[in-house]
Design a protein around this motif. Structure first.
Motif, mmCIF file in Angstrom:
data_model
loop_
_atom_site.group_PDB
_atom_site.id
_atom_site.type_symbol
_atom_site.label_atom_id
_atom_site.label_comp_id
_atom_site.label_asym_id
_atom_site.label_seq_id
_atom_site.Cartn_x
_atom_site.Cartn_y
_atom_site.Cartn_z
ATOM 1 N N ARG A 135 -20.558 34.092 57.274
ATOM 2 C CA ARG A 135 -19.656 34.808 58.175
ATOM 3 C C ARG A 135 -20.432 35.513 59.270
ATOM 4 O O ARG A 135 -21.477 36.116 59.039
ATOM 5 C CB ARG A 135 -18.813 35.809 57.395
ATOM 6 C CG ARG A 135 -17.693 36.419 58.248
ATOM 7 C CD ARG A 135 -16.547 36.905 57.406
ATOM 8 N NE ARG A 135 -15.373 37.182 58.217
ATOM 9 C CZ ARG A 135 -14.162 37.408 57.732
ATOM 10 N NH1 ARG A 135 -13.974 37.372 56.418
ATOM 11 N NH2 ARG A 135 -13.143 37.655 58.522
ATOM 12 N N GLY A 137 -18.879 37.928 62.088
ATOM 13 C CA GLY A 137 -17.727 38.555 62.718
ATOM 14 C C GLY A 137 -16.442 37.845 62.350
ATOM 15 O O GLY A 137 -16.110 37.696 61.162
ATOM 16 N N ASP A 138 -15.716 37.371 63.352
ATOM 17 C CA ASP A 138 -14.462 36.660 63.131
ATOM 18 C C ASP A 138 -14.666 35.156 63.046
ATOM 19 O O ASP A 138 -13.697 34.391 63.133
ATOM 20 C CB ASP A 138 -13.469 36.980 64.265
ATOM 21 C CG ASP A 138 -12.991 38.419 64.222
ATOM 22 O OD1 ASP A 138 -12.977 38.998 63.113
ATOM 23 O OD2 ASP A 138 -12.642 38.966 65.280
ATOM 24 N N GLU A 139 -15.907 34.734 62.892
ATOM 25 C CA GLU A 139 -16.207 33.311 62.790
ATOM 26 C C GLU A 139 -17.092 33.026 61.579
ATOM 27 O O GLU A 139 -17.666 33.944 60.986
ATOM 28 C CB GLU A 139 -16.918 32.808 64.056
ATOM 29 C CG GLU A 139 -16.070 32.852 65.318
ATOM 30 C CD GLU A 139 -16.810 32.284 66.507
ATOM 31 O OE1 GLU A 139 -16.190 31.540 67.293
ATOM 32 O OE2 GLU A 139 -18.027 32.577 66.654
ATOM 33 N N TRP A 140 -17.192 31.766 61.236
ATOM 34 C CA TRP A 140 -18.086 31.289 60.194
ATOM 35 C C TRP A 140 -19.029 30.258 60.804
ATOM 36 O O TRP A 140 -18.598 29.397 61.574
ATOM 37 C CB TRP A 140 -17.303 30.652 59.050
ATOM 38 C CG TRP A 140 -16.431 31.617 58.292
ATOM 39 C CD1 TRP A 140 -15.189 32.068 58.649
ATOM 40 C CD2 TRP A 140 -16.750 32.267 57.065
ATOM 41 N NE1 TRP A 140 -14.715 32.948 57.716
ATOM 42 C CE2 TRP A 140 -15.650 33.088 56.722
ATOM 43 C CE3 TRP A 140 -17.847 32.240 56.206
ATOM 44 C CZ2 TRP A 140 -15.610 33.872 55.580
ATOM 45 C CZ3 TRP A 140 -17.822 33.009 55.050
ATOM 46 C CH2 TRP A 140 -16.715 33.813 54.740
ATOM 47 N N ARG A 209 -19.211 26.399 64.480
ATOM 48 C CA ARG A 209 -18.479 27.660 64.326
ATOM 49 C C ARG A 209 -16.991 27.398 64.074
ATOM 50 O O ARG A 209 -16.383 26.571 64.749
ATOM 51 C CB ARG A 209 -18.664 28.546 65.555
ATOM 52 C CG ARG A 209 -20.079 29.126 65.640
ATOM 53 C CD ARG A 209 -20.250 30.119 66.775
ATOM 54 N NE ARG A 209 -21.529 30.824 66.650
ATOM 55 C CZ ARG A 209 -21.692 31.974 66.026
ATOM 56 N NH1 ARG A 209 -20.633 32.582 65.472
ATOM 57 N NH2 ARG A 209 -22.885 32.548 65.934
ATOM 58 N N PRO A 211 -13.346 29.591 63.473
ATOM 59 C CA PRO A 211 -12.689 30.898 63.443
ATOM 60 C C PRO A 211 -12.142 31.207 62.053
ATOM 61 O O PRO A 211 -11.688 30.305 61.336
ATOM 62 C CB PRO A 211 -11.557 30.754 64.470
ATOM 63 C CG PRO A 211 -11.358 29.299 64.641
ATOM 64 C CD PRO A 211 -12.664 28.636 64.365
ATOM 65 N N ASP A 212 -12.190 32.473 61.684
ATOM 66 C CA ASP A 212 -11.705 32.860 60.368
ATOM 67 C C ASP A 212 -10.219 32.543 60.201
ATOM 68 O O ASP A 212 -9.754 32.316 59.081
ATOM 69 C CB ASP A 212 -11.948 34.356 60.126
ATOM 70 C CG ASP A 212 -11.614 34.766 58.694
ATOM 71 O OD1 ASP A 212 -12.198 34.173 57.759
ATOM 72 O OD2 ASP A 212 -10.751 35.656 58.519
ATOM 73 N N ALA A 213 -9.484 32.480 61.305
ATOM 74 C CA ALA A 213 -8.061 32.117 61.233
ATOM 75 C C ALA A 213 -7.873 30.703 60.696
ATOM 76 O O ALA A 213 -6.776 30.356 60.225
ATOM 77 C CB ALA A 213 -7.418 32.249 62.612
ATOM 78 N N ARG A 215 -9.457 29.508 58.148
ATOM 79 C CA ARG A 215 -9.769 29.501 56.719
ATOM 80 C C ARG A 215 -8.462 29.331 55.945
ATOM 81 O O ARG A 215 -7.474 30.003 56.217
ATOM 82 C CB ARG A 215 -10.464 30.801 56.333
ATOM 83 C CG ARG A 215 -10.615 31.011 54.833
ATOM 84 C CD ARG A 215 -11.483 32.219 54.517
ATOM 85 N NE ARG A 215 -11.125 33.405 55.264
ATOM 86 C CZ ARG A 215 -10.154 34.256 54.936
ATOM 87 N NH1 ARG A 215 -9.411 34.031 53.857
ATOM 88 N NH2 ARG A 215 -9.913 35.327 55.673
#
Length: 397
Positions: A135, A137-140, A209, A211-213, A215
């Motif tokens: 992880r 921030g808001d990305e992986w 990369r 985005p966590d959205a 996931r």
């Protein structure tokens, strides 16, 4: 609402789509988008997400009407999308808005999907995979290699299982994502098969990369999400067509009818037995669909995949035996890519060669027998020496 009323509703919707969008005239993407909007892509899905919220067994009602009118078989155009991605997205994507954003172009086959699961060191032992997601921030940030990825060279989106916690036991440290196959850090390389095709690939992820959205499910809950994918994969691969004589047995019957000079009593007996086995599988699949709830299939779906894979091989072995020396006349071993709309099955000789993969892909027959033994019959499980160990402490070759 009664089953009769549900069936009538599905049939009326299918007839309406065919009237408004003649499948022999309109482009495939437009027709399939219309079936999604009418709730016929997956009838058991919620309304607005390609379904009508009715029992999954009624899918055959819609499919029969549409295909009798000359409509396409969408699973054959986007198999991983229809059979695996769609039910996984429906169960685990974060919002209905995101689900619709992914599901509609999937259903229309404008966006092809693939599945980034297997790795060079993690095939049947999928939970041992090493691709990492860290992880930021808001990305992986993802790094690793996947292999045997069907249609990766054409896919816009992929289902990805990656390791997010190497300190946890191997089944507990996984997280599930959707990755953009056109994004930076994603490289696809084709793998040549003995058919001459490049249907599947190896995929390299280098600082890709996500985005966590994107996931699916909670962090560390990837194995549970993956089970949704795998159970639907085996169910969709193992399901027969809804009409009598459909599926791969139709190839053998058509060949038999076209070549009367090759008939022998022994071959006739073999074909009869194959047809009966195929019909038994079809009826079993129909019963399974009819009994299914709105939810996904369970481990019982492995039965259809196990039986269907071996049946496919026997069907095409019969075809080769019927053709005799003619079976050797397959010359298309040149490396080539499968293009959109191309019949991926090719001539019968190619289908015979391709069928050798049926007992490997989507779970080997040995793995499926273990699943059925342990999870359906309740037999004792295999001894697992790495049970409870942190993934990082498990020896790897």
């Amino acid at each position: 609402m009664s089953t009769v009323a549900d069936s009538t509703r599905v049939a009326d919707a299918a007839h309406q789509v065919v009237r408004d969008h003649d499948p022999t005239e309109v482009p495939v993407h437009e027709f399939l988008a219309a079936t999604f909007d009418a709730g016929l892509a997956w009838v058991h899905f919620p309304e607005g997400l390609g379904g009508l919220g009715v029992p999954r067994g009624l899918q055959a009602v819609s499919d029969t009407i549409i295909q009798d009118a000359g409509g396409p078989v969408p699973f054959s155009l986007n198999p991983i999308g229809y059979g695996m991605a769609a039910p996984t997205l429906r169960e685990h994507a974060g919002t209905d808005e995101l689900k619709r954003e992914w599901l509609r172009p999937l259903a229309s086959t404008e966006h092809i999907w693939c599945q980034l699961f297997s790795e060079p060191g993690a095939g049947s032992d999928l939970a041992g995979l090493a691709t990492s997601a860290v992880r930021d921030g808001d990305e992986w940030v993802v790094n690793g290699q996947k292999v045997w990825t069907s249609l990766a060279h054409r896919a816009r989106w992929a289902l990805l299982l990656a390791r997010t916690d190497p300190d946890a036991p191997k089944h507990k440290g996984l997280t599930y994502f959707v990755v953009d196959m056109t994004g930076p850090g994603v490289e696809t390389r084709p793998l040549r098969q003995m058919t001459g095709q490049a249907e599947f690939n190896e995929v390299y992820l280098e600082n890709a990369r996500i985005p966590d959205a994107h996931r699916l499910g909670a962090v560390g809950d990837g194995w549970r999400v993956a089970m949704t994918t795998l159970m639907n994969e085996r169910s969709s691969i193992g399901s027969s067509g809804s009409r009598r004589g459909s599926g791969t047995i139709a190839d053998a019957v058509a060949l038999w009818a076209s070549r009367p000079e090759l008939h022998t009593p022994v071959l006739e007996d073999r074909l009869t037995r194959l047809w009966l086995r195929s019909e038994a599988q079809r009826l079993t699949s129909e019963r399974s669909r009819a009994l299914a709830t709105v939810g996904g299939p369970g481990p019982e779906g492995s039965v259809g995949k196990l039986v269907g894979a071996e049946l496919n091989q026997h069907v095409y072995e019969f075809c080769m035996d019927l053709l005799g020396p003619e079976a050797l006349t397959y010359h298309d071993y040149t490396m080539r890519d499968l293009q959109r709309g191309e019949d991926y099955r090719g001539p019968l000789q190619q289908r015979f060669l391709r069928s050798r993969a049926n007992t490997i892909e989507g779970g080997t027959s040995e793995v499926l027998r273990n699943i059925l033994g342990e999870r359906v019959l309740g037999l004792p499980g295999d001894l697992r020496a790495d049970s409870g160990k942190a993934w990082k402490d498990i020896p790897r070759g």
